[in-house]
Design an enzyme around this catalytic site. Structure first.
Site, PDB file in Angstrom:
ATOM      1  N   THR A  68      11.000  15.533  37.898  1.00  0.00           N
ATOM      2  CA  THR A  68      11.833  14.483  37.329  1.00  0.00           C
ATOM      3  C   THR A  68      11.241  14.042  35.998  1.00  0.00           C
ATOM      4  O   THR A  68      10.078  14.314  35.698  1.00  0.00           O
ATOM      5  CB  THR A  68      11.918  13.274  38.273  1.00  0.00           C
ATOM      6  OG1 THR A  68      10.602  12.718  38.430  1.00  0.00           O
ATOM      7  CG2 THR A  68      12.452  13.693  39.643  1.00  0.00           C
ATOM      8  N   GLU A 123      17.149  15.738  41.640  1.00  0.00           N
ATOM      9  CA  GLU A 123      17.018  15.783  43.095  1.00  0.00           C
ATOM     10  C   GLU A 123      18.238  16.370  43.795  1.00  0.00           C
ATOM     11  O   GLU A 123      18.185  16.677  44.991  1.00  0.00           O
ATOM     12  CB  GLU A 123      16.757  14.369  43.644  1.00  0.00           C
ATOM     13  CG  GLU A 123      15.400  13.806  43.285  1.00  0.00           C
ATOM     14  CD  GLU A 123      15.377  13.023  41.980  1.00  0.00           C
ATOM     15  OE1 GLU A 123      14.490  12.178  41.812  1.00  0.00           O
ATOM     16  OE2 GLU A 123      16.259  13.276  41.112  1.00  0.00           O
ATOM     17  N   LYS A 125      21.078  -8.806  35.146  1.00  0.00           N
ATOM     18  CA  LYS A 125      21.344  -9.881  36.105  1.00  0.00           C
ATOM     19  C   LYS A 125      21.291 -11.206  35.357  1.00  0.00           C
ATOM     20  O   LYS A 125      20.225 -11.739  35.077  1.00  0.00           O
ATOM     21  CB  LYS A 125      20.333  -9.828  37.239  1.00  0.00           C
ATOM     22  CG  LYS A 125      20.321  -8.479  37.970  1.00  0.00           C
ATOM     23  CD  LYS A 125      19.190  -8.388  38.967  1.00  0.00           C
ATOM     24  CE  LYS A 125      19.165  -7.023  39.647  1.00  0.00           C
ATOM     25  NZ  LYS A 125      18.842  -5.920  38.708  1.00  0.00           N
ATOM     26  N   TRP A 168      26.243  -9.867  37.621  1.00  0.00           N
ATOM     27  CA  TRP A 168      25.819  -8.585  37.069  1.00  0.00           C
ATOM     28  C   TRP A 168      26.630  -8.231  35.829  1.00  0.00           C
ATOM     29  O   TRP A 168      27.848  -8.402  35.797  1.00  0.00           O
ATOM     30  CB  TRP A 168      26.001  -7.471  38.100  1.00  0.00           C
ATOM     31  CG  TRP A 168      24.951  -7.463  39.171  1.00  0.00           C
ATOM     32  CD1 TRP A 168      23.970  -8.391  39.370  1.00  0.00           C
ATOM     33  CD2 TRP A 168      24.787  -6.471  40.198  1.00  0.00           C
ATOM     34  NE1 TRP A 168      23.206  -8.055  40.447  1.00  0.00           N
ATOM     35  CE2 TRP A 168      23.676  -6.880  40.983  1.00  0.00           C
ATOM     36  CE3 TRP A 168      25.458  -5.312  40.527  1.00  0.00           C
ATOM     37  CZ2 TRP A 168      23.237  -6.134  42.081  1.00  0.00           C
ATOM     38  CZ3 TRP A 168      25.019  -4.569  41.610  1.00  0.00           C
ATOM     39  CH2 TRP A 168      23.918  -4.981  42.376  1.00  0.00           C
TER      40      TRP A 168
END
Length: 543
Positions: free
Chosen positions: A185, A329, A434, A439
């Site tokens: 990754t 992944e 936030k 949000w």
């Protein structure tokens, strides 16, 4: 009652045997400084066998790791075929990573041999003193070997190493669940993590890429693989192309807009894949210097969200942009944005701007902050978790239980899923802003900003705010030859987002920092803000 069907392993060797014979006349075309060079799949197959013999003589046995430090070219494809099919594990190293990250990854994987392009040999030389496991370096193409002076590893020329060796290899009979390849990754937080792909997972993933709800590949296609072969296995394009006989067009290191546009005009691809930043630069090149790109039936964009303005720009050139979603992944394909039959107008755009429909082999669920599983109603928003035959169940030599939830992979992406399995992401979990208990989607703000005709790039991050906890900071790159002010941009946003979501903090920058795979690197922007190195201008705060 049990089936009596034959249990034949799904392996890379099966793809190699078939692709280099049934489609032996198809080509891989590599861009060079002097034009292109061509080789048939049959020739690539013979050279792959020679490479396998050479690696065996260098001591590669069992599932030892053979690293590649290479661009997209013919020789990298040969390694893709030879290394897994001989039973070893292909480990693609990202040429754009910082030296410390590269050293960590190669040491963590315990690579024994590195196959490297001469053009990036100096980068490899910087980290060699830190790599005790490397015993051999195989150099492809012209190179300044003086940079390796004093290296403990033996150095070989690719062409000299394989010359005269047998052009057939008795590919190893493997368990399909054995490791075939591994990628790490990008390590945006903490050390990069190793993801190991099995022969079975790659075979199944390659089939999905070829399918109609994937990229619809056939032998008639000419596939331009701009997405690097060191990034999530080039989205499966090399193995899929070999499986169905698509011609592969490899740009090598010539990835800037001007040579890429010339390569497209000359080699006439029908499909291409890359991250949005590559296509943004190419679109600007084509708009300023038109050339013939009429053969491109579709451009696949993944890696990060595709701005609507980018889709519209390619639409104007007659090129269909297909949105795809995935991650290292997930091998990486998770969803593809084909519009359902009969859908037109505004409804069509709703589908196109989503991350696409989840493919049959990737199951997904939404999980709320309290751990509850949320409905696929297109309204409920939660973190996306996935499982499937090409989804990793763990990281190599790393325990990271926070990423796995009772057999599901936590993706870190936040969004909703419709009843017909279309995924709509609102943000990465770590990038959601936030503000005052509500949000704000940084992705939504970025897309809206990049729809302004004067904006080349825009990235939005959350920064600390005394009153609201966190508020958006908008960083903007203005197109060359254009001017735009903050008030004009706020006015542009006001018709697309709620007024309380409008940023008060703005910074005009020369370029949005990128990760090694071309995604916006928001942690760098947050760091620059914290250090006070951004020229931040403020407007009136919200009430």
């Amino acid at each position: 009652m049990r089936s009596t069907m034959q249990d034949v392993p799904l392996s890379i060797a099966t793809i190699v045997r078939y692709g280099t014979t049934a489609h032996g006349d198809r080509e891989v075309v590599t861009c060079t400084a002097d034009g292109v060079r061509r080789a048939t799949y049959a020739e690539v197959g013979r050279r792959s066998a020679q490479l396998a013999h050479a690696l065996r003589d260098l001591g590669i046995e069992g599932d030892q790791r053979v690293a590649t430090f290479m661009w997209n070219n013919q020789e990298h494809l040969e390694a893709y075929l030879a290394v897994p099919s001989m039973g070893a594990v292909l480990h693609t190293l990202n040429v754009r990573l910082f030296p410390d990250q590269l050293a960590y990854i190669a040491d963590h994987a315990q690579d024994k041999v590195v196959l490297v392009d001469g053009s990036v040999l100096p980068l490899l030389a910087k980290i060699l003193p830190k790599l005790d496991s490397i015993e051999h370096i195989v150099v492809n193409g012209p190179a300044d070997l003086a940079v390796l002076e004093g290296a403990a590893a033996q150095v070989h020329s690719w062409e000299e190493l394989i010359a005269g060796r047998p052009e057939e290899f008795d590919w190893v009979d493997l368990d399909e669940r054995d490791a075939a390849a591994m990628c790490y990754t990008s390590g945006t937080t903490g050390n990069p993590k190793g993801v190991v792909y099995s022969h079975r997972s790659i075979y199944l993933h390659s089939m999905q890429v070829c399918m109609g709800d994937g990229f619809s590949l056939t032998a008639a296609d000419r596939v331009l693989a701009v997405v690097p072969m060191f990034h999530a296995m080039a989205w499966g394009l090399p193995y899929a192309a070999l499986m169905v006989g698509s011609t592969l067009l490899m740009p090598d290191r010539f990835l800037t807009p001007e040579p890429l546009a010339a390569f497209i005009a000359a080699e006439r691809p029908t499909l291409a894949g890359a991250v949005p930043t590559v296509w943004t630069g190419l679109l600007a090149q084509l708009q300023a210097h038109p050339s013939d790109v009429s053969t491109l039936r579709q451009v696949v964009i993944g890696g990060s969200a595709c701005p609507p303005a980018l889709m519209e720009g390619f639409d104007a050139l007659g090129i269909r942009v297909i949105h795809a979603w995935g991650m290292t992944e997930i091998s990486p394909l998770g969803s593809v944005g084909h519009v359902p039959p009969g859908v037109t107008g505004d409804e069509e755009w709703r589908y196109r701007l989503s991350q696409g429909r989840l493919v049959a082999s990737v199951q997904a669920r939404l999980v709320g902050p309290d751990g509850s599983v949320l409905p696929h109603d297109g309204v409920a928003v939660g973190e996306v978790e996935v499982r499937g035959p090409w989804v990793t169940a763990s990281y190599y030599r790393d325990q990271d239980p926070d990423r796995f939830d009772d057999g599901w992979l936590r993706t870190g992406d936040v969004g909703s899923i419709t009843p017909d399995s279309f995924l709509n992401l609102t943000d990465r979990a770590k990038d959601v802003i936030k503000s005052g208990g509500e949000w704000i989607s940084s992705m939504e703000l970025e897309n809206a900003l990049m729809s302004h005709p004067a904006v080349a790039e825009a990235s939005v991050v959350g920064v600390p705010d005394e009153r609201w906890g966190e508020r958006p900071l908008a960083t903007v790159v203005v197109k060359e030859g254009h001017t735009v002010g903050i008030e004009e941009l706020r006015e542009h946003l006001s018709g697309q987002v709620a007024s309380w979501q409008l940023p008060e903090r703005w910074a005009f920058i020369d370029e949005v920092p990128k990760t090694s795979v071309g995604k916006f690197d928001k942690k760098v922007l947050r760091q620059r803000y914290a250090e006070g190195t951004l020229d931040v201008r403020t407007t009136a705060p919200i009430r």
